[in-house]
Design a protein around this motif. Structure first.
Motif, short mmCIF file in Angstrom:
data_model
loop_
_atom_site.label_atom_id
_atom_site.label_comp_id
_atom_site.label_asym_id
_atom_site.label_seq_id
_atom_site.Cartn_x
_atom_site.Cartn_y
_atom_site.Cartn_z
N THR A 175 -10.27 4.93 19.45
CA THR A 175 -10.87 5.38 20.70
C THR A 175 -12.33 5.74 20.48
OG1 THR A 175 -10.11 7.57 20.17
CG2 THR A 175 -8.75 6.30 21.69
N SER A 176 -13.06 5.72 21.54
CA SER A 176 -14.44 6.16 21.50
C SER A 176 -14.57 7.34 22.45
CB SER A 176 -15.37 5.05 21.95
OG SER A 176 -15.21 3.93 21.14
N SER A 177 -15.05 8.46 21.94
CA SER A 177 -15.24 9.60 22.83
C SER A 177 -16.55 10.28 22.47
CB SER A 177 -14.08 10.58 22.69
OG SER A 177 -13.98 11.00 21.36
N GLY A 178 -17.35 10.49 23.49
CA GLY A 178 -18.63 11.15 23.29
C GLY A 178 -19.50 10.45 22.26
N GLY A 179 -19.42 9.10 22.22
CA GLY A 179 -20.24 8.34 21.28
C GLY A 179 -19.61 8.19 19.91
N ASP A 180 -18.57 8.98 19.60
CA ASP A 180 -17.89 8.88 18.31
C ASP A 180 -16.82 7.80 18.35
OD1 ASP A 180 -19.34 10.83 17.17
OD2 ASP A 180 -17.82 12.41 17.36
N VAL A 181 -16.66 7.10 17.25
CA VAL A 181 -15.57 6.13 17.13
C VAL A 181 -14.48 6.80 16.30
CG1 VAL A 181 -14.90 3.97 16.03
CG2 VAL A 181 -17.02 4.09 17.33
N THR A 182 -13.25 6.77 16.82
CA THR A 182 -12.15 7.33 16.04
C THR A 182 -11.30 6.18 15.54
OG1 THR A 182 -12.16 9.30 17.40
CG2 THR A 182 -10.18 8.91 16.10
N ILE A 183 -11.14 6.13 14.23
CA ILE A 183 -10.29 5.09 13.67
C ILE A 183 -9.06 5.75 13.05
CG2 ILE A 183 -12.04 3.33 13.27
CD1 ILE A 183 -12.29 4.29 10.42
N GLU A 184 -7.96 4.99 13.06
CA GLU A 184 -6.70 5.52 12.51
C GLU A 184 -6.47 4.99 11.11
OE1 GLU A 184 -3.98 6.00 16.56
OE2 GLU A 184 -3.43 4.55 15.03
N GLN A 216 6.82 1.32 10.73
CA GLN A 216 5.81 1.57 11.77
C GLN A 216 4.76 0.47 11.78
OE1 GLN A 216 3.75 5.25 11.00
NE2 GLN A 216 2.19 4.77 12.50
N LEU A 217 4.35 0.03 10.60
CA LEU A 217 3.35 -1.02 10.52
C LEU A 217 3.89 -2.35 11.04
CD1 LEU A 217 1.51 -0.34 7.12
CD2 LEU A 217 0.88 0.37 9.42
N PHE A 218 5.16 -2.63 10.73
CA PHE A 218 5.76 -3.87 11.23
C PHE A 218 5.82 -3.87 12.75
CE2 PHE A 218 6.99 -5.64 7.21
CZ PHE A 218 6.94 -6.98 7.51
N ALA A 219 6.23 -2.72 13.30
CA ALA A 219 6.30 -2.62 14.76
C ALA A 219 4.90 -2.77 15.36
CB ALA A 219 6.92 -1.29 15.16
N GLY A 220 3.92 -2.11 14.73
CA GLY A 220 2.53 -2.17 15.21
C GLY A 220 1.98 -3.59 15.12
N SER A 252 -2.55 0.36 13.30
CA SER A 252 -3.70 1.25 13.07
C SER A 252 -4.86 0.45 12.47
CB SER A 252 -3.31 2.36 12.11
OG SER A 252 -2.30 3.15 12.69
N ASP A 253 -6.09 0.99 12.64
CA ASP A 253 -7.27 0.24 12.19
C ASP A 253 -7.24 -0.02 10.69
OD1 ASP A 253 -9.24 0.51 14.70
OD2 ASP A 253 -8.08 2.33 14.46
N VAL A 254 -6.96 1.04 9.93
CA VAL A 254 -6.90 0.91 8.47
C VAL A 254 -5.48 1.27 8.06
CG1 VAL A 254 -7.92 1.63 6.28
CG2 VAL A 254 -9.31 1.63 8.35
N VAL A 255 -4.90 0.47 7.18
CA VAL A 255 -3.49 0.70 6.84
C VAL A 255 -3.26 0.76 5.34
CG1 VAL A 255 -2.49 -0.24 8.96
CG2 VAL A 255 -3.05 -1.79 7.11
N GLY A 256 -2.43 1.70 4.94
CA GLY A 256 -1.99 1.76 3.55
C GLY A 256 -0.97 0.65 3.35
N LEU A 257 -1.09 -0.10 2.26
CA LEU A 257 -0.20 -1.25 2.04
C LEU A 257 0.43 -1.22 0.66
CD1 LEU A 257 -2.52 -4.13 3.34
CD2 LEU A 257 -0.49 -3.26 4.51
N ASP A 258 1.64 -1.73 0.59
CA ASP A 258 2.29 -1.97 -0.70
C ASP A 258 2.16 -3.48 -0.94
OD1 ASP A 258 4.99 -0.66 -2.39
OD2 ASP A 258 4.55 -2.79 -2.49
N GLY A 259 1.96 -3.84 -2.19
CA GLY A 259 1.78 -5.25 -2.51
C GLY A 259 2.93 -6.12 -2.02
N ALA A 260 4.14 -5.51 -1.96
CA ALA A 260 5.32 -6.27 -1.55
C ALA A 260 5.29 -6.62 -0.05
CB ALA A 260 6.58 -5.48 -1.88
N TRP A 261 4.46 -5.94 0.73
CA TRP A 261 4.46 -6.22 2.18
C TRP A 261 3.39 -7.24 2.58
CZ3 TRP A 261 3.43 -0.42 3.78
CH2 TRP A 261 4.42 0.40 3.23
N VAL A 262 2.39 -7.40 1.71
CA VAL A 262 1.16 -8.11 2.11
C VAL A 262 1.43 -9.50 2.67
CG1 VAL A 262 -1.05 -8.97 1.29
CG2 VAL A 262 -0.19 -6.83 0.46
N SER A 263 2.26 -10.27 1.94
CA SER A 263 2.49 -11.64 2.37
C SER A 263 3.10 -11.69 3.77
CB SER A 263 3.41 -12.33 1.37
OG SER A 263 3.76 -13.58 1.82
#
Lengths: 430, 311
Positions: A37-46, A89-93, A100-111
């Motif tokens: 979201t962007s609020s008051g000029g700030d960008v919020t990333i997840e 959650q990441l699969f559903a997303g 989310s904008d930036v996501v923590g990943l396990d090598g086993a999920w990447v492919s």
């Protein structure tokens, strides 16, 4: 009907209809939520990850505060959960386009995420930001696109119970397969429900195949792949499975293997019931807390007798990626870049008791367990190895191999037949 | 007494309200029902329809442009030997569990309803017998994993009594794993039968037993000819519901054996879960889920028919 009654009926109808309307709007308001979201000029990333609960309280938030102060106009919202929930959650997303904008990943999920087209190509983001990636220890690519960067790595060395080994007449941690077998037999011979080695093969969490089985292949410089395709019938894997079968036939593996999970393995070792296990360094604190009297050492995983090459040491990563659907890829990359810079990466690896993903970063060992320094030396001398990283349906591959290994250990099929079936099953998944 | 003469003018508010009154009266029940109907639609019907739709596509969620493949996924599932193993295991697990639940529940209920047992003893046993029902599945799984561990309490007792010379791998051995999880499920579920059947027993009129005694009926004859017929509607309802619940058991299996070793405890639920969340084959998983839905619907049909017959 009186006027009052009619009025009451009208009101109740309106209330019921309003309730229904509220329900509809309530149900629909969740759909299509913009994660940034962007609020008051700030960008919020997840930043969605499972790391925050595993780090000391407030540690990740403090790093994010530093990032925000260094990058005015960008705010970071942490979405934290346990490992398994993060994955779901990441699969559903990814399916709904609301990752989310930036996501923590396990090598086993990447492919699998890459197949969904859910991850942005980090090479492009690096190029756009004119980032020099020479400091990165490794990057994970799928179809030529960089999809994940390992932020910190957790290695899996051999843990040995000093007291049990000494009691069994073993003076030093084993370095070769023969030494390991001798030590395992000697510890098992002590009796009193002790076993030489512990091997978790639960099909619910089949990561024992990666950490406790394939580690024998990698430690001797072997591989389970050929040109990126399954090759589990080769001599490296056959030799490792033959060896594990011989340990099983010798009765040196702790009972209950088929349904044992990683936490059971750690518990068996912590309680002094097994002499040796292959495990993550991240469990050192847990073992010390659970059994402060336990004296144990770590060493490289034994290799084939006479092996002189570079030893592979299994690892698991906290990886990071950027969502392909992020509306703020540049800001998201800035966060990745921040986590991978020398200073932050050193700090994060120290906090996580892990090894850095930046080649210039060095964890601060001054206040950590002396075993971490020792492990870092093993890590530096060897070669991080985990061939499951980036493979499709990696967990399923482990499970398929697990089923065959269990049948081999039960004596239901020969090593060659079991590996042939595993190979066919893996090829099917590819 | 002064009479009031109310004049109703054409087009007045009152007439307008009167005109809408029948419509409002008709709509009111629907308005009250609408929140439930919407919840049922959104949370039940739509997902079920979506899953049925998914089962006819080549793959969904991981595939952005799925295509219709007819019954291919059903053919794949039905030809999968693991599916057949899972069906057999589910059948064994369900039938043995339900039969044991019924026998144990009825036995304990009769014990607690017996005039031979004192009130204090009854109260004590009521608490003891109902305890398994109070634990969540996660607690039950952890508890039994610890107790059935090769180094656990059960093996310690068996070794101490000289019944075995080394710890039995109850959950890890292909010979005992299915029996072990079935036993855990029986332990976890008999209390529900016991409580319900106890309530049923307390509702059986005493004069029926008296009449049977006068006719010279033995204890077994009284049980067979009075108790069982009186409890029959409850037993049938409970059994059908239990078959539905037990055949869908997932958490207990997942947390104790994960379907292993070598698929000997694989159930339809764990098989479907693995298809979806391990292989990411959401369409094949949907086909498997639809097959389970069909099996469950057959049972649900008999349950509803039985309930209607009772009414």
């Amino acid at each position: 009907m009186s006027k009052e009654a009619r009025f009451r009926r009208g009101i109740t109808t309106a209330v019921a209809a309003a309730a229904a309307l509220t329900l509809i709007t309530g149900c629909s308001s969740g759909a299509g939520t913009d994660t940034s979201t962007s609020s008051g000029g700030d960008v919020t990333i997840e930043l969605a990850q499972w790391w925050e609960p595993e780090l000391p309280d407030g540690a990740l938030r403090a790093l994010m505060d530093t990032f925000e102060s260094e990058n005015p106009g960008i705010k970071v919202k942490l979405l934290s959960g346990p490992y398994a929930s993060t994955k779901e959650q990441l699969f559903a997303g990814a399916a709904a386009g609301t990752m989310s904008d930036v996501v923590g990943l396990d090598g086993a999920w990447v492919s699998d995420f890459a197949k969904q087209g859910a991850l942005a190509d980090l090479s492009t983001l690096m190029k756009d930001a004119k980032y020099d990636d020479s400091e990165l220890a490794s990057t994970i690519k799928v179809d030529g696109k960089t999809q994940m960067i390992p932020v910190v790595n957790f290695v899996y060395p051999l843990f040995t119970n000093d007291d049990l080994l000494a009691k069994a007449g073993v003076t030093a941690p084993p370095s070769t397969r023969t030494e390991f077998e001798t030590a395992a037999k000697a510890v098992t011979a002590l009796g009193d429900n002790t076993s030489g080695w512990v091997l978790p093969l639960s099909s619910e969490a089949p990561n024992g195949i990666q950490n406790d089985v394939m580690s024998w292949v990698w430690s001797s410089g072997g591989t389970m792949l050929k040109d990126g395709k399954p090759d589990v019938t080769n001599k490296d894997v056959t030799s490792a499975v033959d060896y594990i079968k011989s340990l099983n036939d010798a009765g040196v593996i702790a009972p209950g293997s088929a349904t044992m999970k990683e936490q059971d393995k750690v518990e068996e070792f912590t309680n002094g019931r097994v002499g040796m296990m292959i495990d993550s360094l991240s469990h050192i604190d847990l073992i010390r807390k659970s059994n402060p009297d336990l004296k144990f050492s770590i060493s490289a995983i034994p290799a084939k007798d006479g092996f002189t090459g570079e030893r592979g040491i299994p690892y698991a990563s906290w990886g990071i990626g950027v969502s392909a659907s992020s509306k703020h890829p540049a800001e998201s990359w800035k966060l990745v870049q921040f986590l991978m810079n020398e200073k932050t990466n050193s700090k994060l690896s120290t906090l996580a008791n892990a090894f850095p993903g930046n080649t210039k970063s060095v964890p601060d060992f001054s206040s950590s367990d002396p075993l971490f320094k020792q492990a870092f030396d093993i890590y530096s001398k060897g070669k991080p190895a985990n061939e499951f990283v980036g493979l499709p349906v990696a967990e399923q591959l482990m499970r398929l191999f697990d089923e065959q290994l269990q049948a081999i250990l039960q004596g239901d099929e020969s090593v060659d037949d079991g590996l042939k079936k595993a190979q066919d099953a893996w090829v099917g998944e590819f | 007494m002064a009479a009031t003469n109310t004049v109703v003018r054409p087009g007045s508010t009152k007439r307008s309200t009167s005109r809408w009154a029948p419509t409002a009266r008709k709509l009111t029940p629907y308005a009250f029902l609408s929140p439930t109907v919407i919840v049922m639609l959104v949370l039940m019907l739509i997902p079920v329809i979506m899953v049925i739709g998914y089962s006819f596509m080549d793959n969904v969620i991981t595939n952005k442009n799925p295509v219709f493949v007819g019954i291919d996924n059903y053919v794949e599932v039905l030809n999968d030997p693991v599916f057949r193993t899972a069906t057999g295991n589910t059948l064994f697990f369900t039938l043995v569990s339900v039969a044991a639940h019924l026998l144990l529940g009825l036995g304990f209920a009769m014990l607690l309803n017996s005039p031979l047992v004192g009130n204090v003893t009854k109260a004590l046993f009521r608490v003891v017998y109902i305890l398994p029902w109070l634990f969540t599945v996660a607690i039950i799984a952890v508890l039994w994993r610890l107790m059935l561990n090769p180094n656990g309490v059960i093996n310690y007792i068996l070794i101490s009594l000289g019944l075995t010379d080394k710890g039995i791998e109850w959950l890890s051995s292909p010979e005992t794993a299915l029996l072990a999880v079935t036993f855990i499920n029986i332990w976890a579920g008999y209390s529900f039968y016991m409580v319900t059947l106890l309530a049923g027993l307390q509702g059986v009129p005493a004069d029926l037993y008296e009449a049977a005694r006068v006719d010279g009926a033995s204890a077994f004859q009284r049980f067979w000819n009075v108790t069982l017929p009186q409890l029959k509607p409850i037993i049938i309802s409970m059994s059908v519901l239990d078959i539905i619940w037990t055949s869908q058991q997932f958490a207990l299996i997942w947390m104790t054996t994960g379907g292993g070793p070598v698929n000997v405890t694989e159930m339809l639920s764990t098989y479907t879960y693995k298809l979806a969340f391990s292989r990411y084959e959401f369409s094949v998983a949907s086909a498997s889920a639809v097959l389970i839905l069909l099996l469950t619907m057959v049972l649900a049909f008999f349950y509803v028919r039985h309930q209607k017959a009772r009414d």
